[in-house]
Design a protein around this motif. Sequence first.
Motif, short mmCIF file in Angstrom:
data_model
loop_
_atom_site.label_atom_id
_atom_site.label_comp_id
_atom_site.label_asym_id
_atom_site.label_seq_id
_atom_site.Cartn_x
_atom_site.Cartn_y
_atom_site.Cartn_z
N ASP A 195 -66.89 -12.53 5.25
CA ASP A 195 -65.59 -11.91 5.45
C ASP A 195 -65.64 -10.67 6.34
N GLN A 196 -66.68 -10.52 7.15
CA GLN A 196 -66.76 -9.40 8.07
C GLN A 196 -66.32 -9.84 9.47
N SER A 197 -66.04 -8.85 10.32
CA SER A 197 -65.65 -9.17 11.70
C SER A 197 -66.88 -9.42 12.55
N PRO A 198 -66.86 -10.44 13.40
CA PRO A 198 -67.99 -10.73 14.29
C PRO A 198 -68.07 -9.75 15.46
N ILE A 199 -67.03 -8.95 15.66
CA ILE A 199 -67.00 -8.05 16.81
C ILE A 199 -68.26 -7.18 16.87
N GLN A 200 -68.62 -6.59 15.74
CA GLN A 200 -69.75 -5.66 15.72
C GLN A 200 -71.07 -6.35 16.06
N THR A 201 -71.27 -7.57 15.55
CA THR A 201 -72.54 -8.23 15.81
C THR A 201 -72.70 -8.60 17.28
#
Length: 351
Positions: free
Chosen positions: A61-67
């Motif tokens: 449930d985290q955003s992929p933007i950071q990765t």
Amino acid sequence: MKKLVLIGLLLGGAASAKDLVQVKLQLKWFPQAQFAGFFVAKEKGYFEAEGLDVQFLPIGDQSPIQTVVTGTADFGTTWITDLLTARQNGLPVVHIAQIFQKSGFTLVALKSSGINKPADFKGKRIGVWPSGNEYPAVALLKKYKMTSSLDSSVARPDVQAVTYPFDPSIVFPDKVDLVSAMTYNEVDQIVGLGYSMDKIRVFKASDYGINLLEDLMFSSERVLNNPNFKNSGMSGKEIAAKLVKASLKGWDYAVKNQKEAVSIVLPLCGNTCKGSGTRADARAHQTWQMAEVAKLYNAGPTLKGNAGLLDAKTYASNVKLLRDLGILKSAPPASAVDYSIWEMATGKKAK
């Protein structure tokens, strides 16, 4: 996942594993039919045929933007709102392909609640998701001139928002009158809680002009501007085009062969196959999901033979809507979308 990688290496024959360019693709959620086209592209050897060894990174449930921005992943899938707000915050992410051409976001109420139209939302409690996933609900409320408790500047909001972590059974129907639900996932989970389709009313945001686009493919300027991606001898844009080309081929196959696609997904999704409170077994839920995501894929440009193309008018309307909501302070730069990747992948001109 290991099984999928092994199968991928066995397919295609000619290229050995060491000849393939390793690419990490960050998915927005746990493995499920929402991403069937990518899994099919792996299983069928479409990525390998393009010289790629694609590894999927499910993120929950985290955003992929950071990765993607930090380099943990090379490419990712996310929603248009996530991408544009990230860009506004100075993160150099770039849209490269649009998989879903129609929003699958809905609000669901029991018919017995007497909520028959959006105007009836006033005075109600609405279950929303965190981390930017609440924007479609906010947009729908604003269209009908309603405020919510999500806006701290409003003393007496028309609607009370209740944030919940993606499992409708936690709040619906005891703690909220309406609950956020994707057509391909939570709607079926609600059915599984004992509320059959004839007992619920589903308000599809797209039916009310709120078509904030969801699953898209993106990367970072760092990756795309790399003249020698991972010492492959190819640029980041060339790798991106190969990834998009194989992904679209996988999606086309998955949508046309849904039963087979579900069989490919099932070994990968584990405990998330069934969802929470679904009405039957894992295959039934993933079959539902596949049928619904196919509808989101088979819309807009896809129907004109341009799968994966971000429709310029739809994009402009999304930007306008987000600016009207105050989510975007200004129009994103032209570099937020790179149409050349889609053009390289398809051999067509973006219209």
